[in-house]
Scaffold this motif. Sequence first.
Motif, PDB file in Angstrom:
ATOM      1  N   GLU A   1      -6.252  -2.893   2.929  1.00 14.82           N
ATOM      2  CA  GLU A   1      -5.688  -4.074   3.627  1.00 14.82           C
ATOM      3  C   GLU A   1      -5.186  -5.117   2.626  1.00 14.82           C
ATOM      4  O   GLU A   1      -4.106  -5.698   2.803  1.00 14.82           O
ATOM      5  N   ALA A   2      -5.943  -5.323   1.555  1.00  8.86           N
ATOM      6  CA  ALA A   2      -5.499  -6.295   0.534  1.00  8.86           C
ATOM      7  C   ALA A   2      -4.243  -5.769  -0.170  1.00  8.86           C
ATOM      8  O   ALA A   2      -3.327  -6.540  -0.503  1.00  8.86           O
ATOM      9  N   LEU A   3      -4.215  -4.449  -0.354  1.00  6.56           N
ATOM     10  CA  LEU A   3      -3.046  -3.856  -1.012  1.00  6.56           C
ATOM     11  C   LEU A   3      -1.797  -3.996  -0.128  1.00  6.56           C
ATOM     12  O   LEU A   3      -0.701  -4.302  -0.622  1.00  6.56           O
ATOM     13  N   ILE A   4      -1.986  -3.832   1.177  1.00  7.69           N
ATOM     14  CA  ILE A   4      -0.852  -3.992   2.097  1.00  7.69           C
ATOM     15  C   ILE A   4      -0.304  -5.428   1.989  1.00  7.69           C
ATOM     16  O   ILE A   4       0.903  -5.639   1.879  1.00  7.69           O
ATOM     17  N   GLU A   5      -1.216  -6.392   1.990  1.00 13.08           N
ATOM     18  CA  GLU A   5      -0.774  -7.795   1.864  1.00 13.08           C
ATOM     19  C   GLU A   5       0.021  -8.007   0.578  1.00 13.08           C
ATOM     20  O   GLU A   5       1.064  -8.655   0.556  1.00 13.08           O
ATOM     21  N   ARG A   6      -0.494  -7.419  -0.516  1.00  9.72           N
ATOM     22  CA  ARG A   6       0.173  -7.582  -1.818  1.00  9.72           C
ATOM     23  C   ARG A   6       1.553  -6.927  -1.794  1.00  9.72           C
ATOM     24  O   ARG A   6       2.538  -7.480  -2.282  1.00  9.72           O
TER      25      ARG A   6
END
Length: 240
Positions: free
Chosen positions: A62-67
């Motif tokens: 999820e954090a990677l998607i945001e990034r």
Amino acid sequence: MTQAILTDIEGTLSSRAFIRDELFPYAARRLPGFVREHSREPGVKRLLADVRAYAGRSLNDEALIERMLAWMQADQKITPLQALQGLVWEEGFQRGDFAGHVYGDAVDCLRGWHDQGLALYVFSSGSAHSQQMLLGHSQAGDLRPLFTEHFDTRVGGKKQIAAYKAIAERIGVPPGQILFLSDTVDELDAAGSAGLRTTCIRRAGDMRDAGGHPRAADFHGVDVNGAPSIRPVEADHAGD
Ligand SMILES: CSCCC(=O)C(=O)COP(=O)(O)O
Ligand SMILES: [Mg+2]
């Protein structure tokens, strides 16, 4: 004599509006669902690992998607992210959500040049796979048979002289016999510094300077065997 033509996609053979207003928003809308659905598949897993390595920190999905969405918003050209976007677009092209925009003059001239025996290549920041999707599902039909090979940023950034030298080496044509078409002066400068011929495509309404490169309003205006572009050898631009 020019033996090969290497062309950019966005702003050159396809409209900037199609890429920016259709393709990129589509990728931004679909990327989160695509990652959640496919993250365990080996090909997608590998690309996500490469993006994570680029981020330099261990991020959960999820954090990677945001990034990734932030990078896309900033139009950062990151090779494994471009490859992931290509997989998202593949779904859209195959479902018929859109067809690739290619200017009519580009279609006419590319067909004519191909028939004359010129070898045609693409060099775009979009992954080679997404280039093939766009050209294979274009509004003018399947244009892939016109092209010998597709290059993306795995060969180097588009503003880097080394990328054009590597392409010339790979296709086995002396740089002075390759004509590079683009709408971006930094790319033309890098290609010219590598010894390629260059032409800047400046379509109607595009008031940007051509940076001293030969210019054409569309593909019909390209002088394929015009005077070679003499460019001093310059340092590579950083980035893409
Ligand atoms: C389906 S091709 C995608 C185009 C793209 O992702 C892009 O960044 C366009 O850049 P270009 O190098 O073709 O100007
Ligand atoms: Mg471009």
